[in-house]
Design a protein around this motif. Structure first.
Motif, PDB file in Angstrom:
ATOM      1  N   ASP A 200       0.851  -1.182   0.000  1.00  0.00           N
ATOM      2  CA  ASP A 200       0.000   0.000   0.000  1.00  0.00           C
ATOM      3  C   ASP A 200       0.885   1.229   0.000  1.00  0.00           C
ATOM      4  O   ASP A 200       1.825   1.335   0.793  1.00  0.00           O
ATOM      5  N   GLU A 202       0.429   5.182   0.230  1.00  0.00           N
ATOM      6  CA  GLU A 202      -0.398   6.370   0.428  1.00  0.00           C
ATOM      7  C   GLU A 202      -1.832   6.141  -0.040  1.00  0.00           C
ATOM      8  O   GLU A 202      -2.430   6.997  -0.697  1.00  0.00           O
ATOM      9  N   TYR A 204      -2.892   3.890  -2.190  1.00  0.00           N
ATOM     10  CA  TYR A 204      -2.995   3.227  -3.487  1.00  0.00           C
ATOM     11  C   TYR A 204      -2.593   1.755  -3.350  1.00  0.00           C
ATOM     12  O   TYR A 204      -1.609   1.434  -2.694  1.00  0.00           O
ATOM     13  N   LYS A 205      -3.367   0.904  -3.988  1.00  0.00           N
ATOM     14  CA  LYS A 205      -3.050  -0.517  -4.012  1.00  0.00           C
ATOM     15  C   LYS A 205      -1.990  -0.759  -5.081  1.00  0.00           C
ATOM     16  O   LYS A 205      -2.203  -0.449  -6.256  1.00  0.00           O
ATOM     17  N   GLU A 206      -0.846  -1.303  -4.687  1.00  0.00           N
ATOM     18  CA  GLU A 206       0.309  -1.377  -5.581  1.00  0.00           C
ATOM     19  C   GLU A 206       0.841  -2.806  -5.666  1.00  0.00           C
ATOM     20  O   GLU A 206       0.822  -3.542  -4.680  1.00  0.00           O
ATOM     21  N   TYR A 225      -4.435  -3.458 -10.231  1.00  0.00           N
ATOM     22  CA  TYR A 225      -3.860  -2.586  -9.208  1.00  0.00           C
ATOM     23  C   TYR A 225      -3.863  -1.128  -9.677  1.00  0.00           C
ATOM     24  O   TYR A 225      -3.882  -0.835 -10.877  1.00  0.00           O
ATOM     25  N   ASP A 226      -3.825  -0.232  -8.685  1.00  0.00           N
ATOM     26  CA  ASP A 226      -3.726   1.200  -9.004  1.00  0.00           C
ATOM     27  C   ASP A 226      -2.367   1.519  -9.602  1.00  0.00           C
ATOM     28  O   ASP A 226      -2.243   2.346 -10.499  1.00  0.00           O
ATOM     29  N   LEU A 227      -1.342   0.861  -9.060  1.00  0.00           N
ATOM     30  CA  LEU A 227       0.037   1.124  -9.501  1.00  0.00           C
ATOM     31  C   LEU A 227       0.794  -0.184  -9.625  1.00  0.00           C
ATOM     32  O   LEU A 227       0.564  -1.116  -8.867  1.00  0.00           O
TER      33      LEU A 227
END
Length: 228
Positions: A200, A202, A204-206, A225-227
């Motif tokens: 994680d 900040e 965001y799911k990474e 995933y977000d990133l």
């Protein structure tokens, strides 16, 4: 001077064919950690610089080159070159094209043969599509790049001759590229399983992979995933 990647080699090959000069001693693989071969350049000699960025940090190299010869053809697509020219308009009178959105090899062909992008050979469109990561040609761009990056090509390599003269060879390359890409994906799956993990950042799911490669290493994780 050529940038040492597929786009750079393709750009140099276009120059070689146009000038009818396939002498490898007349071509120099350039990167941003090596000095340009000033000792090999003759006074007022024509010099092509293709797919190479003269950014703010390379201005001294460009000035040094201009002291030897004004007969420079500079063709590039990197944003760092555009930014430098914006800040230093005194270099705008150098012959060539500096333009983003099209790869170096495609720009070289357009400039030398005075054609628009639509009129360049299909294999150069694939080169451009992969270099800019646009994927206008979908999976064919991947397959083409997989094959091309699996072979060792030089200015006088047979592969360029085949691409320049035979569209059926391009189809063969794409079919072979499919096999290479399939193998790469099995390798990347193993890398994801062994070196990949979630975290994680900040909020965001990474998904992280501690390995080498390009964006392909993430596979379908880019949609999960977000990133990455």
């Amino acid at each position: 001077s050529i940038h040492k990647d597929l786009d750079g080699y393709a750009a140099a090959r276009v120059v070689a064919k146009f000038e009818k000069d396939y002498n490898k001693d007349h071509f120099f693989e350039a990167n941003y950690k090596r000095e340009l071969p000033f000792d090999k350049i003759k006074k007022n000699e024509k010099v092509y610089v293709v797919d190479y960025s003269f950014s703010e940090s390379q201005i001294d190299l460009l000035q040094k080159l201009l002291k030897i010869t004004n007969n420079i053809i500079w063709i590039d697509h990197h944003k760092s070159s555009l930014e430098m020219l914006k800040n230093h308009p005194e270099f705008n009178n150098i012959n060539g094209i500096v333009k983003d959105g099209i790869s170096g090899a495609a720009l070289v062909y357009m400039y030398l043969y005075n054609v628009k992008y639509d009129d360049i050979p299909l294999y150069l469109k694939y080169v451009s599509d992969y270099d800019l990561w646009l994927y206008k040609y979908g999976k064919n761009t991947e397959y083409f790049s997989c094959y091309m990056n699996s072979v060792k090509f030089s200015i006088d390599s047979y592969i360029w001759e085949e691409l320049e003269s035979d569209n059926s060879f391009l189809n063969e390359i794409i079919e072979d590229g499919k096999v290479i890409r399939r193998y790469m994906e099995t390798q990347y799956q193993s890398i994801r399983d062994e070196y990949g993990y979630e975290c994680d950042m900040e909020g965001y799911k990474e998904f992280v992979v501690n390995s080498y490669g390009n964006s392909w290493v993430f596979g379908n994780k880019i949609n999960e995933y977000d990133l990455c």
